[in-house]
Design an enzyme around this catalytic site. Structure first.
Site, PDB file in Angstrom:
ATOM      1  N   ASP A 190      67.169   3.233 -43.594  1.00  0.00           N
ATOM      2  CA  ASP A 190      66.775   4.627 -43.729  1.00  0.00           C
ATOM      3  C   ASP A 190      68.037   5.452 -43.476  1.00  0.00           C
ATOM      4  O   ASP A 190      68.940   4.992 -42.774  1.00  0.00           O
ATOM      5  CB  ASP A 190      65.686   4.964 -42.705  1.00  0.00           C
ATOM      6  CG  ASP A 190      65.327   6.428 -42.700  1.00  0.00           C
ATOM      7  OD1 ASP A 190      65.027   6.967 -43.771  1.00  0.00           O
ATOM      8  OD2 ASP A 190      65.356   7.030 -41.609  1.00  0.00           O
TER       9      ASP A 190
ATOM     10  N   ASP B 180      68.263   9.492 -43.156  1.00  0.00           N
ATOM     11  CA  ASP B 180      68.096  10.643 -42.268  1.00  0.00           C
ATOM     12  C   ASP B 180      67.372  10.243 -40.986  1.00  0.00           C
ATOM     13  O   ASP B 180      66.269   9.701 -41.014  1.00  0.00           O
ATOM     14  CB  ASP B 180      67.302  11.747 -42.970  1.00  0.00           C
ATOM     15  CG  ASP B 180      68.081  12.346 -44.127  1.00  0.00           C
ATOM     16  OD1 ASP B 180      69.273  12.616 -43.947  1.00  0.00           O
ATOM     17  OD2 ASP B 180      67.492  12.542 -45.204  1.00  0.00           O
TER      18      ASP B 180
ATOM     19  N   ASP C 167      63.829   5.242 -38.267  1.00  0.00           N
ATOM     20  CA  ASP C 167      63.352   5.966 -37.088  1.00  0.00           C
ATOM     21  C   ASP C 167      61.897   6.370 -37.184  1.00  0.00           C
ATOM     22  O   ASP C 167      61.320   6.852 -36.203  1.00  0.00           O
ATOM     23  CB  ASP C 167      64.199   7.233 -36.892  1.00  0.00           C
ATOM     24  CG  ASP C 167      63.973   8.245 -38.007  1.00  0.00           C
ATOM     25  OD1 ASP C 167      63.598   9.397 -37.698  1.00  0.00           O
ATOM     26  OD2 ASP C 167      64.165   7.900 -39.178  1.00  0.00           O
TER      27      ASP C 167
END
Length: 229
Positions: free
Chosen positions: A7, A9, A181
């Protein structure tokens, strides 16, 4: 061969730093006055809720992108009709600030130079913002490829997003990991796709309600997770 799906961002790049600078720049551009820290905090909460609704399939991407600003502007006493033009400028401004989490660029570079590792970006960000970030940060040069949901037509955690990735890279196996996240997009996507997962949780504040294989608070810890087999 180890395969890492990153991922971008909130995992490799500090999204909140980019968000903060982009919103303040767009407030100035549109003559909306000062955007305070308190306002930014309220916007972040709205934005997070909208993306989580998208990941659950409750709303569409266009509804997220403009709707979050419409809701934010309404709550702050600003003209919600400005949401569309503001978002268009915001997408461009998002790529202007690229702040790596400590150790992220170094680990990407190390994996890039390791013939036993291949690594890809997997992101729900918009094409405009992501392409600018990938170029400006140098991440695009370190990855073996990037999969952007806008181009695929499906968002993480939709299994169709991961089916497209798997088809493009020759499949997933026991050495395929996703690092992210978000519990609702990255970790849920790992469960849907049947791959291993590493949750990046620098504040140690998340309480997973689904299978997560590893949890790290620093990006450099990912190396030990993917090489333990």
């Amino acid at each position: 061969m180890i395969t890492v799906l990153w991922d971008i961002d909130g995992t490799l790049l500090d999204f909140l730093a980019a968000e903060r600078e982009a919103i303040r720049a767009c407030f100035a551009l549109h003559g909306l006055g000062e955007c305070t820290d308190a306002m930014l905090k309220r916007y972040s909460a709205i934005n997070r809720r909208c993306w989580e609704r998208l990941e659950r399939g409750e709303i569409t991407k266009p509804e997220v992108l403009v709707g979050r600003f419409r809701e934010f502007f309404s709550s702050e006493g600003l003209d919600p009709a400005k949401a569309g033009p503001f978002n268009a400028d915001y997408q461009l401004a998002l790529g202007d600030t690229c702040v790596f989490y400590p150790g992220a660029k170094e680990l990407l570079t190390s994996f890039h130079n390791d013939p036993s590792v291949r690594q890809y970006g997997v992101t729900n960000g918009t094409v405009i913002a992501q392409r600018k970030k990938l170029a400006k940060s140098g991440i695009g040069d370190l990855l073996d490829g990037v999969f952007i949901s806008d181009l695929i037509g499906f968002e993480k955690p939709d299994i169709r997003f991961f089916d497209c990735v798997a088809s493009s890279i020759g499949g997933f196996d026991a050495n395929t990991w996703i690092v992210g996240d978000s519990l609702t997009s990255d970790m849920r996507g790992a469960v849907n796709a049947g791959i291993r997962s590493i949750l990046f949780d620098p504040s140690s504040s998340k309480r997973p309600d689904l299978r997560v294989d590893r949890v790290v608070t620093r990006i450099e810890q990912v190396r030990g997770c993917v090489s333990f087999l």
